[in-house]
Write a protein that holds these residues in place. Sequence first.
Motif, PDB file in Angstrom:
ATOM      1  N   ASP A  26       0.816  -1.217   0.000  1.00 39.28           N
ATOM      2  CA  ASP A  26       0.000   0.000   0.000  1.00 39.28           C
ATOM      3  C   ASP A  26       0.851   1.269   0.000  1.00 39.28           C
ATOM      4  OD1 ASP A  26      -2.617  -1.252   0.246  1.00 39.28           O
ATOM      5  OD2 ASP A  26      -2.004  -1.785   2.290  1.00 39.28           O
ATOM      6  N   ALA A  27       2.154   1.129  -0.075  1.00 35.53           N
ATOM      7  CA  ALA A  27       3.058   2.275   0.086  1.00 35.53           C
ATOM      8  C   ALA A  27       2.753   3.410  -0.884  1.00 35.53           C
ATOM      9  CB  ALA A  27       4.510   1.828  -0.050  1.00 35.53           C
ATOM     10  N   SER A  28       2.529   3.115  -2.149  1.00 38.36           N
ATOM     11  CA  SER A  28       2.319   4.199  -3.120  1.00 38.36           C
ATOM     12  C   SER A  28       1.046   4.983  -2.808  1.00 38.36           C
ATOM     13  CB  SER A  28       2.287   3.659  -4.552  1.00 38.36           C
ATOM     14  OG  SER A  28       1.197   2.779  -4.728  1.00 38.36           O
ATOM     15  N   VAL A  29       0.007   4.302  -2.385  1.00 36.29           N
ATOM     16  CA  VAL A  29      -1.248   4.960  -2.017  1.00 36.29           C
ATOM     17  C   VAL A  29      -1.048   5.810  -0.768  1.00 36.29           C
ATOM     18  CG1 VAL A  29      -3.597   4.533  -1.172  1.00 36.29           C
ATOM     19  CG2 VAL A  29      -2.707   3.220  -3.097  1.00 36.29           C
ATOM     20  N   LEU A  30      -0.319   5.277   0.207  1.00 37.21           N
ATOM     21  CA  LEU A  30      -0.069   6.023   1.439  1.00 37.21           C
ATOM     22  C   LEU A  30       0.796   7.248   1.181  1.00 37.21           C
ATOM     23  CD1 LEU A  30       0.397   3.027   3.875  1.00 37.21           C
ATOM     24  CD2 LEU A  30      -1.484   4.683   3.876  1.00 37.21           C
ATOM     25  N   VAL A  31       1.745   7.154   0.256  1.00 35.88           N
ATOM     26  CA  VAL A  31       2.552   8.315  -0.117  1.00 35.88           C
ATOM     27  C   VAL A  31       1.636   9.425  -0.628  1.00 35.88           C
ATOM     28  CG1 VAL A  31       4.224   9.179  -1.814  1.00 35.88           C
ATOM     29  CG2 VAL A  31       4.700   7.080  -0.550  1.00 35.88           C
ATOM     30  N   GLN A  32       0.704   9.069  -1.499  1.00 36.29           N
ATOM     31  CA  GLN A  32      -0.219  10.053  -2.081  1.00 36.29           C
ATOM     32  C   GLN A  32      -1.128  10.653  -1.003  1.00 36.29           C
ATOM     33  OE1 GLN A  32      -2.988   8.374  -4.868  1.00 36.29           O
ATOM     34  NE2 GLN A  32      -4.128  10.267  -5.064  1.00 36.29           N
ATOM     35  N   LEU A  33      -1.732   9.806  -0.172  1.00 38.80           N
ATOM     36  CA  LEU A  33      -2.629  10.305   0.873  1.00 38.80           C
ATOM     37  C   LEU A  33      -1.883  11.183   1.876  1.00 38.80           C
ATOM     38  CD1 LEU A  33      -4.749   7.078   1.499  1.00 38.80           C
ATOM     39  CD2 LEU A  33      -5.573   9.235   0.493  1.00 38.80           C
ATOM     40  N   ASN A  34      -0.662  10.784   2.237  1.00 36.36           N
ATOM     41  CA  ASN A  34       0.120  11.582   3.176  1.00 36.36           C
ATOM     42  C   ASN A  34       0.503  12.930   2.577  1.00 36.36           C
ATOM     43  OD1 ASN A  34       1.557  11.934   5.735  1.00 36.36           O
ATOM     44  ND2 ASN A  34       3.391  11.849   4.465  1.00 36.36           N
ATOM     45  N   GLU A  35       0.777  12.954   1.285  1.00 36.29           N
ATOM     46  CA  GLU A  35       1.103  14.228   0.644  1.00 36.29           C
ATOM     47  C   GLU A  35      -0.100  15.170   0.695  1.00 36.29           C
ATOM     48  OE1 GLU A  35       3.187  16.049  -3.356  1.00 36.29           O
ATOM     49  OE2 GLU A  35       2.426  14.004  -3.420  1.00 36.29           O
ATOM     50  N   GLU A  36      -1.308  14.636   0.480  1.00 36.29           N
ATOM     51  CA  GLU A  36      -2.530  15.446   0.590  1.00 36.29           C
ATOM     52  C   GLU A  36      -2.704  15.973   2.010  1.00 36.29           C
ATOM     53  OE1 GLU A  36      -5.910  13.085  -0.590  1.00 36.29           O
ATOM     54  OE2 GLU A  36      -4.981  12.541  -2.494  1.00 36.29           O
ATOM     55  N   PHE A  37      -2.421  15.115   2.990  1.00 34.49           N
ATOM     56  CA  PHE A  37      -2.661  15.430   4.397  1.00 34.49           C
ATOM     57  C   PHE A  37      -1.581  16.325   4.994  1.00 34.49           C
ATOM     58  CE2 PHE A  37      -2.314  13.700   8.912  1.00 34.49           C
ATOM     59  CZ  PHE A  37      -3.313  14.516   9.415  1.00 34.49           C
ATOM     60  N   ASN A  38      -0.352  15.927   4.879  1.00 30.29           N
ATOM     61  CA  ASN A  38       0.766  16.614   5.533  1.00 30.29           C
ATOM     62  C   ASN A  38       1.581  17.492   4.595  1.00 30.29           C
ATOM     63  OD1 ASN A  38       0.594  15.726   8.257  1.00 30.29           O
ATOM     64  ND2 ASN A  38       1.254  13.708   7.593  1.00 30.29           N
ATOM     65  N   GLU A  39       1.237  17.491   3.311  1.00 31.70           N
ATOM     66  CA  GLU A  39       2.006  18.213   2.304  1.00 31.70           C
ATOM     67  C   GLU A  39       3.479  17.821   2.356  1.00 31.70           C
ATOM     68  OE1 GLU A  39       1.111  22.361   2.812  1.00 31.70           O
ATOM     69  OE2 GLU A  39      -0.967  22.063   2.225  1.00 31.70           O
TER      70      GLU A  39
ATOM     71  N   PRO B  59      -8.992   3.680  -2.033  1.00 29.87           N
ATOM     72  CA  PRO B  59      -8.371   4.147  -0.793  1.00 29.87           C
ATOM     73  C   PRO B  59      -8.620   5.644  -0.598  1.00 29.87           C
ATOM     74  CG  PRO B  59      -6.701   3.650  -2.448  1.00 29.87           C
ATOM     75  CD  PRO B  59      -8.019   3.269  -3.032  1.00 29.87           C
ATOM     76  N   VAL B  60      -9.155   6.001   0.593  1.00 32.04           N
ATOM     77  CA  VAL B  60      -9.534   7.392   0.838  1.00 32.04           C
ATOM     78  C   VAL B  60      -9.003   7.947   2.154  1.00 32.04           C
ATOM     79  CG1 VAL B  60     -11.618   7.307  -0.598  1.00 32.04           C
ATOM     80  CG2 VAL B  60     -11.743   6.673   1.835  1.00 32.04           C
ATOM     81  N   GLY B  61      -8.277   7.133   2.925  1.00 29.29           N
ATOM     82  CA  GLY B  61      -7.778   7.642   4.191  1.00 29.29           C
ATOM     83  C   GLY B  61      -6.868   6.658   4.887  1.00 29.29           C
ATOM     84  N   PHE B  62      -6.242   7.142   5.954  1.00 30.27           N
ATOM     85  CA  PHE B  62      -5.358   6.295   6.748  1.00 30.27           C
ATOM     86  C   PHE B  62      -5.288   6.837   8.169  1.00 30.27           C
ATOM     87  CE2 PHE B  62      -2.606   9.704   5.393  1.00 30.27           C
ATOM     88  CZ  PHE B  62      -1.725   9.888   6.449  1.00 30.27           C
ATOM     89  N   ALA B  63      -4.808   6.018   9.053  1.00 28.69           N
ATOM     90  CA  ALA B  63      -4.566   6.438  10.433  1.00 28.69           C
ATOM     91  C   ALA B  63      -3.387   5.645  10.965  1.00 28.69           C
ATOM     92  CB  ALA B  63      -5.799   6.221  11.296  1.00 28.69           C
ATOM     93  N   CYS B  64      -2.650   6.260  11.898  1.00 27.67           N
ATOM     94  CA  CYS B  64      -1.456   5.634  12.465  1.00 27.67           C
ATOM     95  C   CYS B  64      -1.509   5.698  13.990  1.00 27.67           C
ATOM     96  CB  CYS B  64      -0.198   6.376  12.011  1.00 27.67           C
ATOM     97  SG  CYS B  64      -0.042   6.575  10.230  1.00 27.67           S
ATOM     98  N   ALA B  65      -0.924   4.684  14.607  1.00 28.98           N
ATOM     99  CA  ALA B  65      -0.830   4.654  16.070  1.00 28.98           C
ATOM    100  C   ALA B  65       0.471   3.986  16.467  1.00 28.98           C
ATOM    101  CB  ALA B  65      -2.016   3.892  16.667  1.00 28.98           C
ATOM    102  N   GLN B  66       0.883   4.265  17.698  1.00 33.70           N
ATOM    103  CA  GLN B  66       2.085   3.653  18.244  1.00 33.70           C
ATOM    104  C   GLN B  66       1.824   3.289  19.697  1.00 33.70           C
ATOM    105  OE1 GLN B  66       5.771   5.701  17.510  1.00 33.70           O
ATOM    106  NE2 GLN B  66       5.037   6.523  15.572  1.00 33.70           N
ATOM    107  N   SER B  67       2.543   2.297  20.166  1.00 32.85           N
ATOM    108  CA  SER B  67       2.505   1.949  21.581  1.00 32.85           C
ATOM    109  C   SER B  67       3.907   2.142  22.147  1.00 32.85           C
ATOM    110  CB  SER B  67       2.049   0.498  21.774  1.00 32.85           C
ATOM    111  OG  SER B  67       2.899  -0.391  21.104  1.00 32.85           O
ATOM    112  N   PHE B  68       3.958   2.501  23.427  1.00 36.22           N
ATOM    113  CA  PHE B  68       5.254   2.723  24.052  1.00 36.22           C
ATOM    114  C   PHE B  68       5.165   2.496  25.551  1.00 36.22           C
ATOM    115  CE2 PHE B  68       2.980   6.705  23.789  1.00 36.22           C
ATOM    116  CZ  PHE B  68       3.143   7.271  25.040  1.00 36.22           C
TER     117      PHE B  68
END
Length: 142
Positions: A14-27, A55-64
Amino acid sequence: MDIHKQVRMASHSDASVLVQLNEEFNEALMPQEDVERSLKQAHEIVAIAYLNDVPVGFACAQSFQSFCYPELMGEITEMYVQERARRQGLAGMLIAHLEEQLVERGVKTVKVLTGHDNDQAIGAYAKSGYIQEDEVMLEKRL
């Protein structure tokens, strides 16, 4: 017309799609190879949302873990849904998916940072049971 919604874990394919969505979101244009590598390492939880198989969105999370607290902590670090796909319940689905993954890792508490004027995001998190705290975020670029 039937609307088909789906949220699943992102994979390195999914990397190429996430690259595109992240560019829209975070520029921010991230190299596809870096995104693939990050997804293969699986340190970060990344979910991807589809509306009618697009694909129209994404979300990320981390645990620590911190020595300051007895239990593992979680944080939703990013969430983006394209404007045309909003108000379809996808943000709630992304949040629920991340929460499931965090619970599997042993997380019991999840935090989210978002802009104080980001009413859509605040509304989505509140609808998912998040309570707005009175904390201040400070940032310094090094």
